[in-house]
Each structure stands twice: as structure tokens, then as C-alpha cells.
Design a protein around this motif. Structure first.
Motif, PDB file in Angstrom:
ATOM      1  N   UNK A 148       0.857  -1.122  -0.235  1.00 32.30           N
ATOM      2  CA  UNK A 148      -0.215  -0.187  -0.001  1.00 32.30           C
ATOM      3  C   UNK A 148       0.724   1.563  -0.115  1.00 32.30           C
ATOM      4  N   UNK A 149       0.788   2.116  -0.638  1.00 37.87           N
ATOM      5  CA  UNK A 149       1.725   3.448  -0.962  1.00 37.87           C
ATOM      6  C   UNK A 149       2.478   3.762  -2.128  1.00 37.87           C
ATOM      7  N   UNK A 150       2.723   2.642  -2.448  1.00 37.27           N
ATOM      8  CA  UNK A 150       3.934   1.867  -3.206  1.00 37.27           C
ATOM      9  C   UNK A 150       2.971   1.326  -4.699  1.00 37.27           C
ATOM     10  N   UNK A 151       2.469   0.646  -4.994  1.00 34.24           N
ATOM     11  CA  UNK A 151       1.948  -0.339  -5.742  1.00 34.24           C
ATOM     12  C   UNK A 151       0.025   0.868  -6.303  1.00 34.24           C
ATOM     13  N   UNK A 152       0.605   0.331  -7.431  1.00 33.44           N
ATOM     14  CA  UNK A 152      -1.193   1.376  -8.249  1.00 33.44           C
ATOM     15  C   UNK A 152      -1.661   0.775  -8.725  1.00 33.44           C
ATOM     16  N   UNK A 153      -2.800  -0.398  -8.809  1.00 34.01           N
ATOM     17  CA  UNK A 153      -3.379  -1.128  -9.881  1.00 34.01           C
ATOM     18  C   UNK A 153      -4.563  -0.288 -10.633  1.00 34.01           C
TER      19      UNK A 153
END
Length: 124
Positions: free
Chosen positions: A65-70
Motif C-alpha cells: 500500500x502506497x507503493x503499488x497502483x493497480x
């Protein structure tokens, strides 16, 4: 039947970024919830991120959370996973999956279609 093919994996240094893509064929993804999972050597397959058919609310594992974006582009029949600030513990084979329904889920058993996976290796 839905065929999923992941791409974009590779070797990156800690702190770097990668963008994974998951291209679908055989059927439109527009009605499917989609997810990303990962499996490190000797470990179980873990949930990473998921997105509903509409691309609305998304959900992430606490570890990313906060590092990856789907995200998804239904017109291109493709789902993405943008990974920033990568850590060595992110090293794994990453799989995309299409759900049996239109929402999102953290449970692998709710996904009926899986890609072959793409290797992500983060060096320290």
C-alpha cells in the motif's frame, strides 16, 4: 475462456520501479474483477492488489500500500500494476488473475483465470 499474459517483469535495484501489464484475449475483461498475486520461492501465493470491473475502488495488501497502483484499461483489455519504491522482499513471480465476478476480492479461490506469471527480482 480468458487467456492472460503478463509482461514487464525483470531485474531492478531497490528503490526502482517497474510496470507490469496483463493482456487478455479470448474475451473482454470489462465485466471481470481483476487481481494481482505474487509467489516468492518456498512461499504461498499472496494477494497484492485488486480492482473491480469499473476501475473504481481498489484494494491492496498492507505490504504494498502506497507503493503499488493497480489500474485497468478495458478498451485495451489490459490491467496494469505500477510498482514503485521496490524492495528486495518484493521479489517474486507476479500473476494476474480474472475473478469469477465483477467486484474485487483478496481470495485467490475467487479467481478463475490465471496468467503464467512474470518474474520480478529486486536487488539490494
Amino acid at each position: 475462456q480468458v487467456q492472460l499474459v503478463e509482461s514487464g517483469g525483470g531485474l531492478v535495484q531497490a528503490g526502482g520501479s517497474l510496470r507490469l501489464s496483463c493482456a487478455a484475449s479470448g474475451r473482454s475483461l470489462s465485466s471481470y474483477g481483476m487481481g494481482w498475486f505474487r509467489q516468492a520461492p518456498g512461499k504461498e501465493r499472496d494477494f497484492v492488489a485488486a480492482i473491480p470491473w469499473s476501475g473504481g475502488s481498489t484494494t491492496y495488501a498492507d505490504s504494498v500500500k502506497g507503493r503499488f497502483t493497480i489500474s485497468r484499461d478495458n478498451a485495451k483489455n489490459t490491467v496494469y500494476l505500477q510498482m514503485n519504491s521496490l524492495k528486495p522482499e518484493d521479489t517474486a513471480v507476479y500473476y494476474c488473475a480474472a475473478s469469477y465476478h465483477s467486484g474485487w476480492s483478496r481470495k485467490s479461490q475467487e479467481y478463475g483465470y490465471w496468467g503464467q506469471g512474470t518474474q520480478v527480482t529486486v536487488s539490494s
